[in-house]
Enzyme design. Sequence first.
Site, PDB file in Angstrom:
ATOM      1  N   LYS A  14      27.115 -38.536  63.440  1.00 47.56           N
ATOM      2  CA  LYS A  14      28.339 -38.506  64.249  1.00 47.56           C
ATOM      3  C   LYS A  14      29.339 -39.548  63.766  1.00 47.56           C
ATOM      4  O   LYS A  14      30.516 -39.267  63.623  1.00 47.56           O
ATOM      5  CB  LYS A  14      28.022 -38.775  65.731  1.00 47.56           C
ATOM      6  CG  LYS A  14      27.090 -37.767  66.359  1.00 47.56           C
ATOM      7  CD  LYS A  14      26.937 -37.985  67.856  1.00 47.56           C
ATOM      8  CE  LYS A  14      26.353 -39.328  68.247  1.00 47.56           C
ATOM      9  NZ  LYS A  14      24.964 -39.556  67.783  1.00 47.56           N
ATOM     10  N   ARG A  89      27.268 -39.110  77.328  1.00 44.76           N
ATOM     11  CA  ARG A  89      25.877 -39.256  76.932  1.00 44.76           C
ATOM     12  C   ARG A  89      24.943 -38.589  77.937  1.00 44.76           C
ATOM     13  O   ARG A  89      23.752 -38.544  77.717  1.00 44.76           O
ATOM     14  CB  ARG A  89      25.601 -40.754  76.892  1.00 44.76           C
ATOM     15  CG  ARG A  89      24.577 -41.311  75.955  1.00 44.76           C
ATOM     16  CD  ARG A  89      24.788 -41.006  74.499  1.00 44.76           C
ATOM     17  NE  ARG A  89      24.014 -41.905  73.675  1.00 44.76           N
ATOM     18  CZ  ARG A  89      24.528 -42.751  72.788  1.00 44.76           C
ATOM     19  NH1 ARG A  89      25.827 -42.804  72.598  1.00 44.76           N
ATOM     20  NH2 ARG A  89      23.735 -43.520  72.078  1.00 44.76           N
ATOM     21  N   ARG A 128      19.340 -46.882  57.496  1.00 39.34           N
ATOM     22  CA  ARG A 128      20.773 -47.085  57.712  1.00 39.34           C
ATOM     23  C   ARG A 128      21.114 -48.580  57.732  1.00 39.34           C
ATOM     24  O   ARG A 128      20.378 -49.394  58.266  1.00 39.34           O
ATOM     25  CB  ARG A 128      21.107 -46.450  59.051  1.00 39.34           C
ATOM     26  CG  ARG A 128      22.522 -46.541  59.481  1.00 39.34           C
ATOM     27  CD  ARG A 128      22.802 -45.457  60.482  1.00 39.34           C
ATOM     28  NE  ARG A 128      22.418 -45.809  61.840  1.00 39.34           N
ATOM     29  CZ  ARG A 128      22.715 -45.035  62.892  1.00 39.34           C
ATOM     30  NH1 ARG A 128      23.347 -43.901  62.726  1.00 39.34           N
ATOM     31  NH2 ARG A 128      22.362 -45.408  64.094  1.00 39.34           N
ATOM     32  N   ARG A 161      21.243 -52.551  62.101  1.00 39.65           N
ATOM     33  CA  ARG A 161      21.525 -52.684  63.528  1.00 39.65           C
ATOM     34  C   ARG A 161      20.240 -53.039  64.263  1.00 39.65           C
ATOM     35  O   ARG A 161      19.181 -52.533  63.936  1.00 39.65           O
ATOM     36  CB  ARG A 161      22.044 -51.345  64.077  1.00 39.65           C
ATOM     37  CG  ARG A 161      23.537 -51.230  64.055  1.00 39.65           C
ATOM     38  CD  ARG A 161      23.987 -49.839  64.393  1.00 39.65           C
ATOM     39  NE  ARG A 161      23.430 -49.308  65.637  1.00 39.65           N
ATOM     40  CZ  ARG A 161      23.798 -48.149  66.172  1.00 39.65           C
ATOM     41  NH1 ARG A 161      24.728 -47.419  65.564  1.00 39.65           N
ATOM     42  NH2 ARG A 161      23.249 -47.707  67.283  1.00 39.65           N
ATOM     43  N   ARG A 172      15.166 -44.016  71.367  1.00 39.58           N
ATOM     44  CA  ARG A 172      16.529 -43.465  71.462  1.00 39.58           C
ATOM     45  C   ARG A 172      16.513 -41.944  71.331  1.00 39.58           C
ATOM     46  O   ARG A 172      17.280 -41.251  71.981  1.00 39.58           O
ATOM     47  CB  ARG A 172      17.422 -44.095  70.391  1.00 39.58           C
ATOM     48  CG  ARG A 172      17.798 -45.530  70.748  1.00 39.58           C
ATOM     49  CD  ARG A 172      18.341 -46.284  69.568  1.00 39.58           C
ATOM     50  NE  ARG A 172      19.588 -45.751  69.072  1.00 39.58           N
ATOM     51  CZ  ARG A 172      20.001 -45.905  67.822  1.00 39.58           C
ATOM     52  NH1 ARG A 172      19.266 -46.557  66.943  1.00 39.58           N
ATOM     53  NH2 ARG A 172      21.157 -45.417  67.447  1.00 39.58           N
TER      54      ARG A 172
HETATM   55  P1  AMP Z   1      25.339 -45.505  69.597  1.00 43.18           P
HETATM   56  O1  AMP Z   1      26.013 -46.392  68.623  1.00 43.18           O
HETATM   57  O2  AMP Z   1      26.237 -44.390  70.098  1.00 43.18           O
HETATM   58  O3  AMP Z   1      24.004 -44.998  69.101  1.00 43.18           O
HETATM   59  O4  AMP Z   1      25.026 -46.398  70.894  1.00 43.18           O
HETATM   60  C1  AMP Z   1      24.181 -47.528  70.825  1.00 43.18           C
HETATM   61  C2  AMP Z   1      23.674 -47.870  72.231  1.00 43.18           C
HETATM   62  O5  AMP Z   1      24.787 -48.172  73.085  1.00 43.18           O
HETATM   63  C3  AMP Z   1      22.923 -46.753  72.938  1.00 43.18           C
HETATM   64  O6  AMP Z   1      21.544 -46.724  72.595  1.00 43.18           O
HETATM   65  C4  AMP Z   1      23.145 -47.127  74.402  1.00 43.18           C
HETATM   66  O7  AMP Z   1      22.320 -48.216  74.785  1.00 43.18           O
HETATM   67  C5  AMP Z   1      24.572 -47.642  74.389  1.00 43.18           C
HETATM   68  N1  AMP Z   1      25.579 -46.556  74.628  1.00 43.18           N
HETATM   69  C6  AMP Z   1      26.521 -46.100  73.766  1.00 43.18           C
HETATM   70  N2  AMP Z   1      27.264 -45.132  74.315  1.00 43.18           N
HETATM   71  C7  AMP Z   1      26.785 -44.962  75.575  1.00 43.18           C
HETATM   72  C8  AMP Z   1      27.124 -44.105  76.665  1.00 43.18           C
HETATM   73  N3  AMP Z   1      28.120 -43.206  76.553  1.00 43.18           N
HETATM   74  N4  AMP Z   1      26.396 -44.207  77.806  1.00 43.18           N
HETATM   75  C9  AMP Z   1      25.399 -45.102  77.930  1.00 43.18           C
HETATM   76  N5  AMP Z   1      25.018 -45.941  76.950  1.00 43.18           N
HETATM   77  C10 AMP Z   1      25.702 -45.877  75.769  1.00 43.18           C
END
Ligand code: AMP
Length: 216
Positions: A14, A89, A128, A161, A172
């Site tokens: 994404k 999400r 990554r 990360r 996740r």
């Molecule tokens: P991402 O970079 O999108 O994989 O997000 C990393 C982490 O941020 C996720 O594992 C969640 O803990 C938190 N996070 C990101 N976007 C959301 C969202 N829309 N709702 C809830 N938690 C989020």
Amino acid sequence: MNRIVLVGPPGAGKGTISELLKYDYNLPTISTGDILRKNVALATDLGKQAKAFMDKGELVSDHLILDLIADRLEEEDAQKGYLLDGFPRNVAQADALDEMLTKKGAKIDYVIYLNVPDEELIRRITSRRVCSVCGATYNTITKPTTKDGVCDVCGGDVIQRADDTEETVRNRIEVYNKETHPLVAYYQQKGILSEIAADAPLEEVYERTQAVLGVE
Ligand code: AMP
């Protein structure tokens, strides 16, 4: 108007696809994950509340995310459209977004679902890497930095990360399957979802995405 949502499991691409679309379609990328990581780095109130959830791969509370998104969508650059990466999400967030947009007489135009099998996701995510300064993305297998640990773009430190380790990644993916995947049916029902087989080289996945959106 181009309001585009990217849905897919962690590691589906994404972030990478939205970086490409951002330039070709001249739309801002709004990544809730990136905004949260910045807040964690700056130790803001939001960052402090979000960190423990993020470290475990759990979702941050809806009310924090919805406040953050409501503010971000009001900003000047978001008025002509945007790419949402990592939001919504879950169905509650999708309903809240729908309500926010309906109030303004607006709607989501496209939802792109990047579909990648679980085994491939683990391989992709654990390899990554990301620049801690400019956010450029790398991969130890498919796109290594020229100099070990140094960003090709800005010279910053390239790191893994905190939530890209195998244990957190498995959680996740579980959280994705339980909370986020129902959005595929949700947006399918609304007739705005396009599924893209994203278990393919980046160029192909990007071409498939452009075919959905129409080439700019
Ligand atoms: P991402 O970079 O999108 O994989 O997000 C990393 C982490 O941020 C996720 O594992 C969640 O803990 C938190 N996070 C990101 N976007 C959301 C969202 N829309 N709702 C809830 N938690 C989020």
